[in-house]
Design a protein around this motif. Structure first.
Motif, PDB file in Angstrom:
ATOM      1  N   LEU A   1      23.437  63.567 -35.105  1.00 21.35           N
ATOM      2  CA  LEU A   1      24.736  63.013 -35.482  1.00 21.35           C
ATOM      3  C   LEU A   1      25.637  64.096 -36.071  1.00 21.35           C
ATOM      4  CD1 LEU A   1      23.672  59.597 -37.071  1.00 21.35           C
ATOM      5  CD2 LEU A   1      25.199  59.888 -35.101  1.00 21.35           C
ATOM      6  N   GLN A   2      25.064  64.951 -36.905  1.00 20.15           N
ATOM      7  CA  GLN A   2      25.867  66.023 -37.493  1.00 20.15           C
ATOM      8  C   GLN A   2      26.277  67.036 -36.419  1.00 20.15           C
ATOM      9  OE1 GLN A   2      24.108  67.760 -40.981  1.00 20.15           O
ATOM     10  NE2 GLN A   2      26.064  68.565 -41.707  1.00 20.15           N
ATOM     11  N   TYR A   3      25.375  67.293 -35.484  1.00 21.23           N
ATOM     12  CA  TYR A   3      25.713  68.191 -34.378  1.00 21.23           C
ATOM     13  C   TYR A   3      26.860  67.605 -33.561  1.00 21.23           C
ATOM     14  CZ  TYR A   3      25.022  71.250 -30.319  1.00 21.23           C
ATOM     15  OH  TYR A   3      25.199  72.160 -29.305  1.00 21.23           O
ATOM     16  N   ALA A   4      26.820  66.285 -33.333  1.00 24.37           N
ATOM     17  CA  ALA A   4      27.902  65.629 -32.600  1.00 24.37           C
ATOM     18  C   ALA A   4      29.221  65.752 -33.353  1.00 24.37           C
ATOM     19  CB  ALA A   4      27.556  64.151 -32.364  1.00 24.37           C
ATOM     20  N   ALA A   5      29.178  65.675 -34.682  1.00 20.01           N
ATOM     21  CA  ALA A   5      30.399  65.818 -35.474  1.00 20.01           C
ATOM     22  C   ALA A   5      31.001  67.206 -35.310  1.00 20.01           C
ATOM     23  CB  ALA A   5      30.097  65.543 -36.949  1.00 20.01           C
ATOM     24  N   VAL A   6      30.140  68.224 -35.255  1.00 20.81           N
ATOM     25  CA  VAL A   6      30.637  69.588 -35.042  1.00 20.81           C
ATOM     26  C   VAL A   6      31.241  69.720 -33.653  1.00 20.81           C
ATOM     27  CG1 VAL A   6      30.001  72.030 -34.903  1.00 20.81           C
ATOM     28  CG2 VAL A   6      28.977  70.573 -36.665  1.00 20.81           C
ATOM     29  N   LEU A   7      30.570  69.162 -32.649  1.00 15.68           N
ATOM     30  CA  LEU A   7      31.099  69.217 -31.278  1.00 15.68           C
ATOM     31  C   LEU A   7      32.473  68.563 -31.193  1.00 15.68           C
ATOM     32  CD1 LEU A   7      27.894  68.301 -29.214  1.00 15.68           C
ATOM     33  CD2 LEU A   7      28.932  70.575 -29.459  1.00 15.68           C
ATOM     34  N   MET A   8      32.637  67.439 -31.867  1.00 19.41           N
ATOM     35  CA  MET A   8      33.921  66.740 -31.838  1.00 19.41           C
ATOM     36  C   MET A   8      35.013  67.592 -32.481  1.00 19.41           C
ATOM     37  SD  MET A   8      34.864  62.951 -33.298  1.00 19.41           S
ATOM     38  CE  MET A   8      34.498  63.405 -35.004  1.00 19.41           C
ATOM     39  N   ARG A   9      34.710  68.193 -33.624  1.00 16.61           N
ATOM     40  CA  ARG A   9      35.708  69.013 -34.312  1.00 16.61           C
ATOM     41  C   ARG A   9      36.025  70.289 -33.548  1.00 16.61           C
ATOM     42  NH1 ARG A   9      34.560  68.369 -40.812  1.00 16.61           N
ATOM     43  NH2 ARG A   9      34.200  66.132 -40.777  1.00 16.61           N
ATOM     44  N   ALA A  10      35.036  70.768 -32.787  1.00 16.23           N
ATOM     45  CA  ALA A  10      35.237  71.995 -32.006  1.00 16.23           C
ATOM     46  C   ALA A  10      35.839  71.719 -30.627  1.00 16.23           C
ATOM     47  CB  ALA A  10      33.911  72.744 -31.860  1.00 16.23           C
ATOM     48  N   GLY A  11      36.064  70.451 -30.313  1.00 13.00           N
ATOM     49  CA  GLY A  11      36.685  70.101 -29.046  1.00 13.00           C
ATOM     50  C   GLY A  11      35.782  70.255 -27.837  1.00 13.00           C
ATOM     51  N   GLN A  12      34.462  70.165 -28.043  1.00  8.08           N
ATOM     52  CA  GLN A  12      33.498  70.308 -26.942  1.00  8.08           C
ATOM     53  C   GLN A  12      33.203  68.925 -26.353  1.00  8.08           C
ATOM     54  OE1 GLN A  12      32.412  73.608 -26.065  1.00  8.08           O
ATOM     55  NE2 GLN A  12      34.177  73.898 -27.416  1.00  8.08           N
ATOM     56  N   ASP A  13      34.166  68.386 -25.617  1.00  8.80           N
ATOM     57  CA  ASP A  13      34.108  66.983 -25.203  1.00  8.80           C
ATOM     58  C   ASP A  13      32.950  66.674 -24.254  1.00  8.80           C
ATOM     59  OD1 ASP A  13      36.308  66.584 -26.760  1.00  8.80           O
ATOM     60  OD2 ASP A  13      37.744  66.693 -25.100  1.00  8.80           O
ATOM     61  N   ALA A  14      32.677  67.552 -23.299  1.00 17.49           N
ATOM     62  CA  ALA A  14      31.621  67.272 -22.322  1.00 17.49           C
ATOM     63  C   ALA A  14      30.255  67.204 -23.003  1.00 17.49           C
ATOM     64  CB  ALA A  14      31.612  68.341 -21.233  1.00 17.49           C
ATOM     65  N   GLU A  15      29.958  68.200 -23.848  1.00 18.60           N
ATOM     66  CA  GLU A  15      28.674  68.200 -24.540  1.00 18.60           C
ATOM     67  C   GLU A  15      28.590  67.045 -25.532  1.00 18.60           C
ATOM     68  OE1 GLU A  15      25.705  71.259 -26.963  1.00 18.60           O
ATOM     69  OE2 GLU A  15      27.700  71.928 -26.328  1.00 18.60           O
ATOM     70  N   LEU A  16      29.732  66.714 -26.146  1.00 18.05           N
ATOM     71  CA  LEU A  16      29.770  65.591 -27.086  1.00 18.05           C
ATOM     72  C   LEU A  16      29.424  64.287 -26.386  1.00 18.05           C
ATOM     73  CD1 LEU A  16      30.448  64.275 -29.812  1.00 18.05           C
ATOM     74  CD2 LEU A  16      32.859  64.252 -29.091  1.00 18.05           C
ATOM     75  N   SER A  17      29.966  64.062 -25.195  1.00 18.43           N
ATOM     76  CA  SER A  17      29.673  62.837 -24.449  1.00 18.43           C
ATOM     77  C   SER A  17      28.191  62.719 -24.142  1.00 18.43           C
ATOM     78  CB  SER A  17      30.485  62.805 -23.153  1.00 18.43           C
ATOM     79  OG  SER A  17      31.859  62.745 -23.423  1.00 18.43           O
ATOM     80  N   ALA A  18      27.578  63.849 -23.737  1.00 22.73           N
ATOM     81  CA  ALA A  18      26.151  63.839 -23.427  1.00 22.73           C
ATOM     82  C   ALA A  18      25.327  63.536 -24.677  1.00 22.73           C
ATOM     83  CB  ALA A  18      25.738  65.179 -22.832  1.00 22.73           C
ATOM     84  N   MET A  19      25.717  64.133 -25.817  1.00 20.87           N
ATOM     85  CA  MET A  19      24.983  63.898 -27.061  1.00 20.87           C
ATOM     86  C   MET A  19      25.117  62.450 -27.513  1.00 20.87           C
ATOM     87  SD  MET A  19      23.026  64.887 -29.472  1.00 20.87           S
ATOM     88  CE  MET A  19      22.916  66.638 -29.121  1.00 20.87           C
ATOM     89  N   LEU A  20      26.299  61.871 -27.378  1.00 21.83           N
ATOM     90  CA  LEU A  20      26.497  60.477 -27.784  1.00 21.83           C
ATOM     91  C   LEU A  20      25.696  59.525 -26.900  1.00 21.83           C
ATOM     92  CD1 LEU A  20      30.327  60.454 -28.594  1.00 21.83           C
ATOM     93  CD2 LEU A  20      28.401  60.453 -30.200  1.00 21.83           C
ATOM     94  N   ARG A  21      25.584  59.857 -25.610  1.00 25.70           N
ATOM     95  CA  ARG A  21      24.750  59.026 -24.729  1.00 25.70           C
ATOM     96  C   ARG A  21      23.293  59.073 -25.179  1.00 25.70           C
ATOM     97  NH1 ARG A  21      27.968  61.167 -20.604  1.00 25.70           N
ATOM     98  NH2 ARG A  21      26.367  62.724 -20.067  1.00 25.70           N
ATOM     99  N   ARG A  22      22.832  60.275 -25.517  1.00 24.78           N
ATOM    100  CA  ARG A  22      21.437  60.413 -25.958  1.00 24.78           C
ATOM    101  C   ARG A  22      21.210  59.655 -27.271  1.00 24.78           C
ATOM    102  NH1 ARG A  22      18.927  66.342 -26.297  1.00 24.78           N
ATOM    103  NH2 ARG A  22      19.418  66.170 -24.068  1.00 24.78           N
ATOM    104  N   LEU A  23      22.166  59.735 -28.171  1.00 19.41           N
ATOM    105  CA  LEU A  23      22.042  59.016 -29.435  1.00 19.41           C
ATOM    106  C   LEU A  23      22.021  57.510 -29.204  1.00 19.41           C
ATOM    107  CD1 LEU A  23      24.438  61.158 -31.643  1.00 19.41           C
ATOM    108  CD2 LEU A  23      22.018  60.753 -32.110  1.00 19.41           C
ATOM    109  N   GLY A  24      22.830  57.056 -28.249  1.00 19.67           N
ATOM    110  CA  GLY A  24      22.884  55.625 -27.959  1.00 19.67           C
ATOM    111  C   GLY A  24      21.600  55.075 -27.387  1.00 19.67           C
ATOM    112  N   GLU A  25      20.778  55.944 -26.822  1.00 26.93           N
ATOM    113  CA  GLU A  25      19.507  55.505 -26.225  1.00 26.93           C
ATOM    114  C   GLU A  25      18.385  55.391 -27.245  1.00 26.93           C
ATOM    115  OE1 GLU A  25      18.890  58.504 -23.341  1.00 26.93           O
ATOM    116  OE2 GLU A  25      20.478  57.799 -21.975  1.00 26.93           O
ATOM    117  N   GLY A  26      18.577  55.969 -28.435  1.00 26.58           N
ATOM    118  CA  GLY A  26      17.511  55.979 -29.436  1.00 26.58           C
ATOM    119  C   GLY A  26      17.804  55.043 -30.592  1.00 26.58           C
TER     120      GLY A  26
END
Length: 300
Positions: A268-293
């Motif tokens: 979750l914290q990694y996703a927050a950094v991705l969002m602030r850094a504007g890394q949208d593609a990697e953020l989407s993948a991380m959020l999908r993985r989080l949603g599965e767990g």
């Protein structure tokens, strides 16, 4: 060296494992009870562990094994009843029944009003139920009664929940450094980073990006080896992302996932950094993985 047939060593090891490895702590307490079925420390520790995990039936079964004299030596029947109420509250929260959880925690507080972590549990529940005044009152009442390191740590965690990093830092400063445990020391570092990050954001907003980067570089240097902790690295990564230093933010953020214990909180914290850094593609993948767990209510 641990002696296999000596309960005291297994008991001490189980107590040390409670915060970091509850499964190992439970196994340790059970080993003690294999060696000494009436060991009060193991029975008390296991009841408390079950209470924090919301295993009310297991906690109640152990409670019934205690004689009146053992209950008194374990802190009194009131303290044990509070542990059982906390276990039932955890079960109710897991089932989404916040009213029952609140009633159980309020009952537990009547039995053990000086327990700082019990007060924090109830304050968080009041906050979730939209009763922030009750939550504040519970925690203010704690510090009116107790200024021990545990009480101050619990109050700091409550301030952290509110995003009030200045209060987190000021509260933990009231604990002498030698009296801070590892968790309190880590939170003290994170609070300090957030305070420095606020200054860096102000500098960046004034188009003084170089000064902002220099400030965070000094913070990074002063932390030294403490920056190996995921929570510390994550907080500083977010700060770098906020002032536009995306590359440094992402390098630090990788530490959140590199450790063997990386879990949902770190992702979750990694996703927050991705969002602030504007890394949208990697953020989407991380959020999908989080949603599965699985996630706790607070993480969701």
């Amino acid at each position: 060296r641990l002696r296999p047939r000596e309960p005291a060593g297994h008991l001490l090891l189980a107590q040390l494992k409670e915060a970091s490895d509850p499964a190992a702590a439970e196994a340790g307490y059970r080993k003690v009870l294999e060696l000494d079925a009436a060991n009060l420390g193991a029975l008390q520790g296991l009841i408390g562990l079950y209470a924090r995990q919301g295993r009310a039936a297991d906690a109640a079964a152990l409670y019934e094994r205690l004689t009146p004299a053992q209950r008194e030596r374990a802190g009194g029947a009131g303290a044990l009843r509070a542990s059982l109420a906390r276990a039932r509250a955890q079960e109710a929260m897991a089932a989404g029944d916040l009213d029952t959880a609140r009633i159980e925690l309020e009952d537990a507080l009547l039995e053990q009003g000086s327990d700082p972590w019990l007060r924090l549990e109830l304050a968080r529940l009041y906050q979730r139920a939209g009763r922030p005044d009750h939550a504040r009152g519970i925690m203010e009442g704690l510090l009116a009664l107790d200024e021990s390191p545990q009480a101050l740590h619990a109050a700091a965690v409550y301030a952290q929940d509110q995003g009030d990093w200045n209060t987190v830092y000021r509260t933990l400063e009231r604990i002498p450094p030698a009296s801070r445990d590892a968790a309190a020391s880590a939170l003290h570092d994170v609070a300090w980073i957030h305070m420095q990050a606020a200054q860096a954001r102000q500098l960046a907003a004034q188009e003084r990006a170089g000064e902002a980067q220099l400030l965070l570089a000094r913070v990074e240097a002063s932390l030294g080896e403490r920056l190996q902790r995921p929570d510390t690295a994550g907080a500083l990564a977010e700060a770098y992302a906020d002032i536009g230093s995306r590359q440094r933010a992402l390098v630090l953020a990788q530490r959140l996932l590199s450790g063997p214990d990386a879990g949902t909180e770190e992702r979750l914290q990694y996703a927050a950094v991705l969002m602030r850094a504007g890394q949208d593609a990697e953020l989407s993948a991380m959020l999908r993985r989080l949603g599965e767990g699985p996630m706790t209510a607070a993480q969701a």
